[in-house]
Design a protein around this motif. Structure first.
Motif, PDB file in Angstrom:
ATOM      1  N   PRO A 119      -0.486  -9.234   2.459  1.00 37.10           N
ATOM      2  CA  PRO A 119      -0.823  -8.860   1.053  1.00 37.10           C
ATOM      3  C   PRO A 119      -1.565  -7.838   1.025  1.00 37.10           C
ATOM      4  CG  PRO A 119      -2.280 -10.752   2.005  1.00 37.10           C
ATOM      5  CD  PRO A 119      -1.228 -10.424   2.835  1.00 37.10           C
ATOM      6  N   THR A 120      -1.457  -7.193  -0.102  1.00 41.65           N
ATOM      7  CA  THR A 120      -2.540  -5.860  -0.238  1.00 41.65           C
ATOM      8  C   THR A 120      -3.764  -6.057  -0.733  1.00 41.65           C
ATOM      9  OG1 THR A 120      -0.444  -4.389  -0.774  1.00 41.65           O
ATOM     10  CG2 THR A 120      -2.585  -3.596  -1.476  1.00 41.65           C
ATOM     11  N   ILE A 121      -4.789  -5.421  -0.166  1.00 37.97           N
ATOM     12  CA  ILE A 121      -6.173  -5.724  -0.154  1.00 37.97           C
ATOM     13  C   ILE A 121      -6.870  -4.362  -0.922  1.00 37.97           C
ATOM     14  CG2 ILE A 121      -8.369  -6.320   0.538  1.00 37.97           C
ATOM     15  CD1 ILE A 121      -6.770  -7.448   3.173  1.00 37.97           C
ATOM     16  N   VAL A 155      -4.119  -1.373   2.629  1.00 38.41           N
ATOM     17  CA  VAL A 155      -5.439  -1.362   1.832  1.00 38.41           C
ATOM     18  C   VAL A 155      -5.594  -0.186   1.029  1.00 38.41           C
ATOM     19  CG1 VAL A 155      -8.046  -1.067   2.349  1.00 38.41           C
ATOM     20  CG2 VAL A 155      -6.507  -2.384   3.969  1.00 38.41           C
ATOM     21  N   ILE A 156      -6.395  -0.521  -0.122  1.00 42.15           N
ATOM     22  CA  ILE A 156      -6.568   0.251  -1.093  1.00 42.15           C
ATOM     23  C   ILE A 156      -8.023   0.512  -1.306  1.00 42.15           C
ATOM     24  CG2 ILE A 156      -6.414   1.329  -3.610  1.00 42.15           C
ATOM     25  CD1 ILE A 156      -3.783  -0.884  -3.722  1.00 42.15           C
ATOM     26  N   ILE A 157      -8.768   1.525  -1.147  1.00 44.28           N
ATOM     27  CA  ILE A 157     -10.026   1.766  -1.501  1.00 44.28           C
ATOM     28  C   ILE A 157     -10.244   2.115  -2.754  1.00 44.28           C
ATOM     29  CG2 ILE A 157     -11.950   3.243  -1.186  1.00 44.28           C
ATOM     30  CD1 ILE A 157     -11.602   1.910   1.410  1.00 44.28           C
ATOM     31  N   GLY A 158     -11.188   1.372  -3.341  1.00 42.26           N
ATOM     32  CA  GLY A 158     -11.619   1.511  -4.800  1.00 42.26           C
ATOM     33  C   GLY A 158     -12.903   2.065  -4.967  1.00 42.26           C
ATOM     34  N   ALA A 169      -3.549  -4.528  -6.325  1.00 41.07           N
ATOM     35  CA  ALA A 169      -3.520  -5.243  -5.136  1.00 41.07           C
ATOM     36  C   ALA A 169      -3.477  -7.013  -5.446  1.00 41.07           C
ATOM     37  CB  ALA A 169      -4.851  -5.308  -4.315  1.00 41.07           C
ATOM     38  N   GLU A 170      -2.949  -7.735  -4.476  1.00 41.99           N
ATOM     39  CA  GLU A 170      -2.987  -9.119  -4.561  1.00 41.99           C
ATOM     40  C   GLU A 170      -4.412  -9.879  -4.160  1.00 41.99           C
ATOM     41  OE1 GLU A 170       1.355  -9.951  -2.546  1.00 41.99           O
ATOM     42  OE2 GLU A 170       0.139  -7.797  -1.946  1.00 41.99           O
ATOM     43  N   ILE A 171      -5.223  -8.950  -3.329  1.00 42.40           N
ATOM     44  CA  ILE A 171      -6.314  -9.579  -3.184  1.00 42.40           C
ATOM     45  C   ILE A 171      -7.492  -8.395  -3.398  1.00 42.40           C
ATOM     46  CG2 ILE A 171      -7.949 -10.472  -1.435  1.00 42.40           C
ATOM     47  CD1 ILE A 171      -5.871 -11.456   0.109  1.00 42.40           C
ATOM     48  N   ILE A 172      -8.579  -8.825  -4.186  1.00 38.85           N
ATOM     49  CA  ILE A 172      -9.562  -7.723  -4.498  1.00 38.85           C
ATOM     50  C   ILE A 172     -10.839  -8.179  -3.756  1.00 38.85           C
ATOM     51  CG2 ILE A 172     -10.900  -6.996  -6.488  1.00 38.85           C
ATOM     52  CD1 ILE A 172      -8.332  -7.752  -8.132  1.00 38.85           C
ATOM     53  N   VAL A 173     -11.653  -7.242  -3.377  1.00 39.20           N
ATOM     54  CA  VAL A 173     -12.821  -7.607  -2.477  1.00 39.20           C
ATOM     55  C   VAL A 173     -13.778  -6.863  -3.321  1.00 39.20           C
ATOM     56  CG1 VAL A 173     -13.897  -7.416  -0.221  1.00 39.20           C
ATOM     57  CG2 VAL A 173     -11.624  -7.842  -0.383  1.00 39.20           C
TER      58      VAL A 173
END
Length: 219
Positions: free
Chosen positions: A5-7, A31-34, A64-68
């Motif tokens: 999954p994309t995070i 991974v996507i940096i927000g 993303a599918e998972i948001i941190v």
């Protein structure tokens, strides 16, 4: 084989957020940096490399599918409100600790009971909130290699806890099932204790280890 999954790591330009983003990218996760500004996110992503992308927080959360969530507590509620619609139906991993400068080594219990419970109240019932990564130092993660630290993982949804335990292990730590989301207050509070230990013993990144467990905890 299912794709990973994309995070999206919101606050990924900070020390802990960038360390987790780097670890997951190295483990093969998209991974996507927000960040609050797209330029800052792109700059932080470029420093990590490995095809990590940068985007403004809401755009990153939507993709993303998972948001941190790894923002300072002072930005916690505002960021949650901003992503509430785009987070619908997703897993949100809250790593935020309610630190109140300048007394960051003194435990602070927020009005909502914990940062994680405040996140759940804002995001609503259709978002699976998981609380984790409070007690692992960013410096340890940035150093590379296996991290001598356990990560307590809390959520009211067991499948989501299990998924984040897998993310903890992908980041080089050991994930431990800490039970329901209300228990997160213990790990959040422990962070202030560990900050005080770091100062008094002049160490960088005191952590916790749960003893007495088998190498593979039972499901």
């Amino acid at each position: 084989m299912n794709e990973l999954p994309t995070i999206a790591v919101l606050g990924g330009s900070g020390e802990l957020g960038s360390a987790l983003a780097r670890r997951w990218a190295q483990a093969g996760y998209p991974v996507i940096i927000g960040s609050r500004t797209k330029d800052r996110a792109i700059e932080a992503a470029a420093q990590i490399g490995q095809q990590v992308r940068g985007a403004e927080n809401v755009e990153a959360a939507a993709t993303a599918e998972i948001i941190v969530l790894a923002v300072p507590y002072s930005n916690h509620a505002h960021t949650l409100e901003a992503i509430r619609q785009t987070a619908s139906g997703k897993i949100v991993v809250d790593v935020v600790v309610p630190l109140v400068p300048p007394k960051v080594s003194v435990v602070q219990i927020p009005q909502g009971g914990s940062a994680a419970l405040e996140a759940k109240a804002i995001l609503g019932a259709d978002v699976k909130v998981v609380s984790a990564f409070h007690n692992v130092g960013a410096a340890k993660l940035h150093a590379g290699g296996k991290v001598d630290c356990d990560v307590l993982v809390f959520s009211d949804d067991k499948a989501s806890r299990d998924l984040v335990i897998t993310l903890a292990e992908a980041a080089g730590t050991r994930g431990i099932d800490g039970g329901v989301l209300a228990n997160s207050v213990a790990a959040e509070a422990l962070t202030s204790v560990l900050i005080g230990i770091n100062r008094r013993y002049k160490v960088n990144g005191a952590g916790i280890r749960i003893t007495g467990l088998p190498l593979q905890a039972p499901n």
